[in-house]
Design a protein around this motif. Structure first.
Motif, PDB file in Angstrom:
ATOM      1  N   GLU A   1       0.862  -1.170   0.000  1.00  0.00           N
ATOM      2  CA  GLU A   1       0.000   0.000   0.000  1.00  0.00           C
ATOM      3  C   GLU A   1       0.906   1.229   0.000  1.00  0.00           C
ATOM      4  OE1 GLU A   1      -2.850  -0.192   3.173  1.00  0.00           O
ATOM      5  OE2 GLU A   1      -2.854  -2.368   3.085  1.00  0.00           O
ATOM      6  N   PRO A   2       0.728   2.177  -0.911  1.00  0.00           N
ATOM      7  CA  PRO A   2       1.679   3.267  -1.070  1.00  0.00           C
ATOM      8  C   PRO A   2       1.831   4.154   0.146  1.00  0.00           C
ATOM      9  CG  PRO A   2      -0.347   3.675  -2.317  1.00  0.00           C
ATOM     10  CD  PRO A   2      -0.409   2.265  -1.862  1.00  0.00           C
ATOM     11  N   ALA A   3       0.793   4.263   0.973  1.00  0.00           N
ATOM     12  CA  ALA A   3       0.879   5.188   2.109  1.00  0.00           C
ATOM     13  C   ALA A   3       1.493   4.565   3.331  1.00  0.00           C
ATOM     14  CB  ALA A   3      -0.524   5.716   2.456  1.00  0.00           C
ATOM     15  N   VAL A   4       1.753   3.265   3.287  1.00  0.00           N
ATOM     16  CA  VAL A   4       2.206   2.567   4.479  1.00  0.00           C
ATOM     17  C   VAL A   4       3.724   2.486   4.518  1.00  0.00           C
ATOM     18  CG1 VAL A   4       2.092   0.428   5.772  1.00  0.00           C
ATOM     19  CG2 VAL A   4       0.095   1.214   4.523  1.00  0.00           C
ATOM     20  N   ALA A   5       4.312   2.923   5.599  1.00  0.00           N
ATOM     21  CA  ALA A   5       5.760   2.799   5.770  1.00  0.00           C
ATOM     22  C   ALA A   5       6.049   1.465   6.437  1.00  0.00           C
ATOM     23  CB  ALA A   5       6.276   3.950   6.626  1.00  0.00           C
ATOM     24  N   ARG A   6       6.217   0.432   5.632  1.00  0.00           N
ATOM     25  CA  ARG A   6       6.396  -0.913   6.169  1.00  0.00           C
ATOM     26  C   ARG A   6       7.876  -1.144   6.462  1.00  0.00           C
ATOM     27  NH1 ARG A   6       1.717  -3.836   5.331  1.00  0.00           N
ATOM     28  NH2 ARG A   6       0.255  -2.924   3.871  1.00  0.00           N
ATOM     29  N   ALA A   7       8.322  -0.575   7.549  1.00  0.00           N
ATOM     30  CA  ALA A   7       9.719  -0.725   7.933  1.00  0.00           C
ATOM     31  C   ALA A   7       9.857  -0.416   9.417  1.00  0.00           C
ATOM     32  CB  ALA A   7      10.603   0.211   7.111  1.00  0.00           C
ATOM     33  N   ASP A   8      10.974  -0.883   9.984  1.00  0.00           N
ATOM     34  CA  ASP A   8      11.293  -0.573  11.366  1.00  0.00           C
ATOM     35  C   ASP A   8      12.161   0.682  11.345  1.00  0.00           C
ATOM     36  OD1 ASP A   8      12.041  -0.460  13.970  1.00  0.00           O
ATOM     37  OD2 ASP A   8      12.749  -2.527  14.113  1.00  0.00           O
ATOM     38  N   ASP A   9      11.559   1.835  11.680  1.00  0.00           N
ATOM     39  CA  ASP A   9      12.262   3.106  11.589  1.00  0.00           C
ATOM     40  C   ASP A   9      12.942   3.501  12.893  1.00  0.00           C
ATOM     41  OD1 ASP A   9      10.008   3.557  13.059  1.00  0.00           O
ATOM     42  OD2 ASP A   9       9.380   5.356  11.968  1.00  0.00           O
ATOM     43  N   ARG A  10      13.054   2.587  13.849  1.00  0.00           N
ATOM     44  CA  ARG A  10      13.689   2.902  15.120  1.00  0.00           C
ATOM     45  C   ARG A  10      15.203   2.928  14.977  1.00  0.00           C
ATOM     46  NH1 ARG A  10      11.435  -1.883  18.585  1.00  0.00           N
ATOM     47  NH2 ARG A  10      12.046  -2.902  16.636  1.00  0.00           N
ATOM     48  N   SER A  11      15.841   3.784  15.744  1.00  0.00           N
ATOM     49  CA  SER A  11      17.301   3.812  15.768  1.00  0.00           C
ATOM     50  C   SER A  11      17.822   2.597  16.524  1.00  0.00           C
ATOM     51  CB  SER A  11      17.792   5.089  16.451  1.00  0.00           C
ATOM     52  OG  SER A  11      17.440   5.082  17.823  1.00  0.00           O
ATOM     53  N   MET A  12      19.113   2.276  16.314  1.00  0.00           N
ATOM     54  CA  MET A  12      19.712   1.165  17.046  1.00  0.00           C
ATOM     55  C   MET A  12      19.700   1.436  18.547  1.00  0.00           C
ATOM     56  SD  MET A  12      21.012  -1.772  17.264  1.00  0.00           S
ATOM     57  CE  MET A  12      21.165  -2.166  15.520  1.00  0.00           C
ATOM     58  N   THR A  13      19.888   2.694  18.927  1.00  0.00           N
ATOM     59  CA  THR A  13      19.857   3.037  20.353  1.00  0.00           C
ATOM     60  C   THR A  13      18.505   2.726  20.966  1.00  0.00           C
ATOM     61  OG1 THR A  13      21.466   4.812  20.007  1.00  0.00           O
ATOM     62  CG2 THR A  13      20.152   4.902  22.020  1.00  0.00           C
TER      63      THR A  13
ATOM     64  N   HIS B   1       1.667  -6.295  15.118  1.00  0.00           N
ATOM     65  CA  HIS B   1       2.253  -5.994  13.811  1.00  0.00           C
ATOM     66  C   HIS B   1       1.871  -4.599  13.308  1.00  0.00           C
ATOM     67  CE1 HIS B   1      -1.787  -7.491  13.177  1.00  0.00           C
ATOM     68  NE2 HIS B   1      -1.785  -6.970  11.959  1.00  0.00           N
ATOM     69  N   LEU B   2       0.776  -4.047  13.793  1.00  0.00           N
ATOM     70  CA  LEU B   2       0.254  -2.803  13.236  1.00  0.00           C
ATOM     71  C   LEU B   2       1.192  -1.599  13.391  1.00  0.00           C
ATOM     72  CD1 LEU B   2      -3.516  -3.065  14.186  1.00  0.00           C
ATOM     73  CD2 LEU B   2      -2.489  -3.310  11.922  1.00  0.00           C
ATOM     74  N   PRO B   3       1.842  -1.401  14.553  1.00  0.00           N
ATOM     75  CA  PRO B   3       2.724  -0.232  14.644  1.00  0.00           C
ATOM     76  C   PRO B   3       3.827  -0.214  13.592  1.00  0.00           C
ATOM     77  CG  PRO B   3       2.299  -1.131  16.827  1.00  0.00           C
ATOM     78  CD  PRO B   3       1.739  -2.110  15.850  1.00  0.00           C
ATOM     79  N   PHE B   4       4.327  -1.393  13.212  1.00  0.00           N
ATOM     80  CA  PHE B   4       5.404  -1.460  12.225  1.00  0.00           C
ATOM     81  C   PHE B   4       4.878  -1.237  10.803  1.00  0.00           C
ATOM     82  CE2 PHE B   4       6.769  -3.768  15.923  1.00  0.00           C
ATOM     83  CZ  PHE B   4       8.072  -3.347  16.093  1.00  0.00           C
TER      84      PHE B   4
ATOM     85  N   ARG C   1       4.579   3.557  13.259  1.00  0.00           N
ATOM     86  CA  ARG C   1       4.498   3.891  14.691  1.00  0.00           C
ATOM     87  C   ARG C   1       5.411   3.001  15.522  1.00  0.00           C
ATOM     88  NH1 ARG C   1      -0.104   6.910  15.646  1.00  0.00           N
ATOM     89  NH2 ARG C   1       0.982   7.393  17.584  1.00  0.00           N
ATOM     90  N   ALA C   2       6.477   2.486  14.924  1.00  0.00           N
ATOM     91  CA  ALA C   2       7.362   1.571  15.644  1.00  0.00           C
ATOM     92  C   ALA C   2       8.016   2.249  16.844  1.00  0.00           C
ATOM     93  CB  ALA C   2       8.428   1.011  14.702  1.00  0.00           C
TER      94      ALA C   2
ATOM     95  N   GLN D   1      -8.538   6.517  13.326  1.00  0.00           N
ATOM     96  CA  GLN D   1      -7.674   6.929  14.418  1.00  0.00           C
ATOM     97  C   GLN D   1      -6.214   6.722  14.084  1.00  0.00           C
ATOM     98  OE1 GLN D   1      -8.712   8.347  17.115  1.00  0.00           O
ATOM     99  NE2 GLN D   1     -10.877   8.143  16.741  1.00  0.00           N
ATOM    100  N   GLY D   2      -5.890   5.574  13.469  1.00  0.00           N
ATOM    101  CA  GLY D   2      -4.506   5.274  13.143  1.00  0.00           C
ATOM    102  C   GLY D   2      -4.214   5.563  11.704  1.00  0.00           C
ATOM    103  N   SER D   3      -3.917   6.782  11.373  1.00  0.00           N
ATOM    104  CA  SER D   3      -3.623   7.170   9.992  1.00  0.00           C
ATOM    105  C   SER D   3      -2.445   6.407   9.475  1.00  0.00           C
ATOM    106  CB  SER D   3      -3.328   8.661   9.930  1.00  0.00           C
ATOM    107  OG  SER D   3      -2.943   9.032   8.635  1.00  0.00           O
ATOM    108  N   LEU D   4      -2.624   5.862   8.261  1.00  0.00           N
ATOM    109  CA  LEU D   4      -1.578   5.032   7.694  1.00  0.00           C
ATOM    110  C   LEU D   4      -0.293   5.813   7.434  1.00  0.00           C
ATOM    111  CD1 LEU D   4      -3.606   2.908   5.140  1.00  0.00           C
ATOM    112  CD2 LEU D   4      -2.878   2.279   7.431  1.00  0.00           C
ATOM    113  N   SER D   5      -0.397   7.085   7.328  1.00  0.00           N
ATOM    114  CA  SER D   5       0.798   7.863   7.015  1.00  0.00           C
ATOM    115  C   SER D   5       1.389   8.575   8.204  1.00  0.00           C
ATOM    116  CB  SER D   5       0.477   8.909   5.936  1.00  0.00           C
ATOM    117  OG  SER D   5      -0.538   9.784   6.404  1.00  0.00           O
ATOM    118  N   SER D   6       0.839   8.327   9.409  1.00  0.00           N
ATOM    119  CA  SER D   6       1.300   9.042  10.576  1.00  0.00           C
ATOM    120  C   SER D   6       2.679   8.578  11.002  1.00  0.00           C
ATOM    121  CB  SER D   6       0.311   8.855  11.742  1.00  0.00           C
ATOM    122  OG  SER D   6       0.225   7.514  12.085  1.00  0.00           O
ATOM    123  N   ARG D   7       3.404   9.497  11.639  1.00  0.00           N
ATOM    124  CA  ARG D   7       4.736   9.190  12.166  1.00  0.00           C
ATOM    125  C   ARG D   7       4.828   9.688  13.608  1.00  0.00           C
ATOM    126  NH1 ARG D   7       8.566   6.009   9.452  1.00  0.00           N
ATOM    127  NH2 ARG D   7       7.999   6.044   7.267  1.00  0.00           N
ATOM    128  N   SER D   8       5.644   9.007  14.389  1.00  0.00           N
ATOM    129  CA  SER D   8       5.840   9.462  15.763  1.00  0.00           C
ATOM    130  C   SER D   8       7.253   9.960  15.933  1.00  0.00           C
ATOM    131  CB  SER D   8       5.582   8.322  16.742  1.00  0.00           C
ATOM    132  OG  SER D   8       6.459   7.257  16.519  1.00  0.00           O
TER     133      SER D   8
END
Length: 410
Positions: A202-214, A335-338, A342-343, A403-410
Motif C-alpha cells: 500500500e503506497p501510504a504505508v511505511a512498512r519498515a522498522d524506523d527505530r534507531s539502534m539506540t 504488527h500494526l505499529p510497524f 508507529r514503531a 484513528q490510526g492514519s496510515l501515514s502518521s509518524r511518531s
C-alpha cells in the motif's frame, strides 16, 4: 476469520510446538523437583536476557523491512548480534552472580551455550518466513520443542539424579536443532525472496522498522531486564521452589501469546498485510486457550495426577492466566505499529510497561511491605494485566483507520 496464506500450517506447527511445551512443563512437574526447575528457570532466563539483548530486536526488524534482501540482512544481523553477545558477557556474569546459584563458572557456561544456540534459532525464523517453503517454516517451528521434550523425558527417566542439568541439555538440544535453519546462509545471496516478488505494498504505508539502534537496544534491554528481574527477585524473596512455581506457569501460559506473535503477527509482517478486524478474534481465541490451560492444570493438580510437591502452583494459576490472557490481545495487534510508521511509539510504550512492572515488583521490597506469595503474585499479575490493557487500547485505535492514519509518524 480469514487467515494469511502461511498462517494455517504455521499455526498447526505452533500447535504442535505448544503441545510439546505443555508436555515439557508437565514433565518438569512430574520428573523433576521444584529446586531443579527453579535452577533451570534462572539459568535459562539469564541466557534469554543475554540473547535478546544481543539480538536488539533484529528478527522483528528483518520482518518489517520488506525492502531488504533477506540473506544479506541476515548476514549483517548475525555478525552484529554475535559481537554484542561477546561484549555483554560481563552483564551476564553479573546476572548469574546475583542469582545466588553455586558454581558461577559452570552456570555462566550453560547460559552462554543456551544464549548462542537460541540466538541462531531466533534469527533463523525470519529467514525461513521470507525464503523457505511453508513446510520448512512449519518444521522449523515445531521440531525444536519436540526434541527438547524428548531429551527432557529421557533425562528424567534414565538420569533422574541430573536435576537441572537434564533440563539444560534438553533446552540446548532443541535450540541447536532450530539453529540448523540458518544453513541457507551458506547459499548464494541471490536466493529469491519468498514474498518480495509478489508483494503489493500500500503506497501510504511505511512498512519498515524506523527505530534507531539506540532505541532498539534500550527497548530490548528493559524488556529482558524486566523478565530476568521477575525471576531473580522472586528467588530472593520466596526461594528456588517458589520461583519454580512461577516460572513453570509463566512458561506454560506465556507460550500462547508467543504463538500468536509468531503464527499471526510475524506472518502478517512478512506478507505485508494487516488483517485488522481478524486480530480481535485471534487475541480472544488465545485468551480462551490460556484459560483452558490454566483450568487443565488446576484439574490435574486437584486430581493428584502430579506430585504433591507441585501443589504450590495453584495460587499462581488464576492471576497469571489473567495477565497472559490480556497479553494475547497485545500480541494479536503487535504488527500494526510497524506497518503504520508507529514503531518508535510502540517501543516507548513497551518500555513504559516494563518500567511499571519493575516498579510494582520492587515496591514491596523498597517500602518493606510484607506480602504472602499469593498476594505478591496477584499484585504483580494484576498490575501487568492493567498495563497491557492500556497498551491494547492504543493498538485497537491503530486498527481503526480513522484513528490510526496510515501515514502518521511518531
Amino acid at each position: 476469520m480469514k487467515l494469511p496464506r502461511a498462517s494455517v500450517p504455521i499455526a498447526l506447527a505452533s500447535a504442535v510446538s505448544l503441545t510439546a511445551q505443555v508436555l515439557f512443563s508437565l514433565l518438569m512437574l512430574r520428573l523433576f523437583t521444584p529446586q531443579a526447575v527453579g535452577e533451570f528457570s534462572i539459568i535459562s532466563q539469564v541466557a534469554f536476557f543475554w540473547m535478546t539483548l544481543a539480538l536488539a530486536q533484529s528478527p522483528l526488524s528483518l520482518l518489517a523491512d520488506l525492502h531488504r534482501h533477506p540473506i544479506q540482512a541476515l548476514w549483517a544481523a548475525l555478525g552484529a548480534s554475535l559481537l554484542r553477545l561477546g561484549c555483554l558477557m560481563p552483564l551476564a556474569w553479573m546476572g548469574v552472580h546475583l542469582s545466588g546459584l553455586a558454581l558461577i563458572g559452570q552456570t555462566l557456561a550453560w547460559a552462554a551455550l543456551l544464549a548462542l544456540l537460541q540466538l541462531g534459532w531466533y534469527l533463523a525464523q525470519p529467514l525461513t518466513l521470507k525464503t523457505a517453503s511453508v513446510k520448512s517454516i512449519a518444521v522449523g517451528r515445531a521440531m525444536p520443542p519436540l526434541i527438547a521434550l524428548a531429551v527432557a523425558g529421557l533425562a528424567g527417566i534414565l538420569w533422574p539424579q541430573a536435576g537441572a542439568t537434564g533440563l539444560l541439555l534438553a533446552a540446548a538440544a532443541g535450540y541447536a536443532a532450530g539453529a540448523l535453519w540458518l544453513l541457507p546462509l551458506r547459499r548464494s545471496a541471490s536466493l529469491p525472496d519468498r514474498y518480495g516478488a509478489s508483494l503489493s505494498l500500500e503506497p501510504a504505508v511505511a512498512r519498515a522498522d524506523d527505530r534507531s539502534m539506540t532505541l532498539r537496544l534500550a527497548h530490548t534491554a528493559i524488556d529482558a531486564l524486566t523478565g530476568t528481574a521477575i525471576l531473580l527477585l522472586w528467588q530472593r524473596s520466596h526461594g528456588a521452589a517458589e520461583v519454580g512455581f512461577l516460572a513453570v506457569v509463566l512458561r506454560l501460559l506465556g507460550f500462547v501469546p508467543a504463538v500468536i506473535h509468531t503464527a499471526w503477527a510475524q506472518v502478517l509482517l512478512a506478507e505485508g498485510s494487516s488483517r485488522r478486524q481478524s486480530a480481535v478474534m485471534a487475541g480472544l481465541l488465545g485468551a480462551l486457550l490460556v484459560a483452558a490451560l490454566a483450568l487443565a492444570c488446576n484439574f490435574a493438580l486437584r486430581m493428584q495426577w502430579l506430585s504433591s510437591a507441585w501443589a504450590g502452583v495453584l495460587p499462581y494459576l488464576l492471576p497469571l492466566a489473567l495477565w497472559q490472557g490480556v497479553a494475547c490481545m497485545t500480541a494479536a495487534f503487535s504488527h500494526l505499529p510497524f506497518q503504520q510508521g508507529r514503531a518508535r511509539t510502540y517501543s516507548y510504550m513497551a518500555m513504559g510497561f516494563d518500567a511499571l512492572q519493575l516498579l510494582v515488583l520492587c515496591a514491596p521490597l523498597v517500602f518493606g511491605l510484607t506480602l504472602s506469595t499469593a498476594e505478591h503474585v496477584w499484585y504483580l499479575a494484576g498490575a501487568s494485566a492493567a498495563g497491557l490493557f492500556g497498551f491494547v487500547l492504543w493498538l485497537v485505535r491503530l486498527a481503526t483507520p480513522a484513528q490510526g492514519s496510515l501515514s502518521s509518524r511518531s
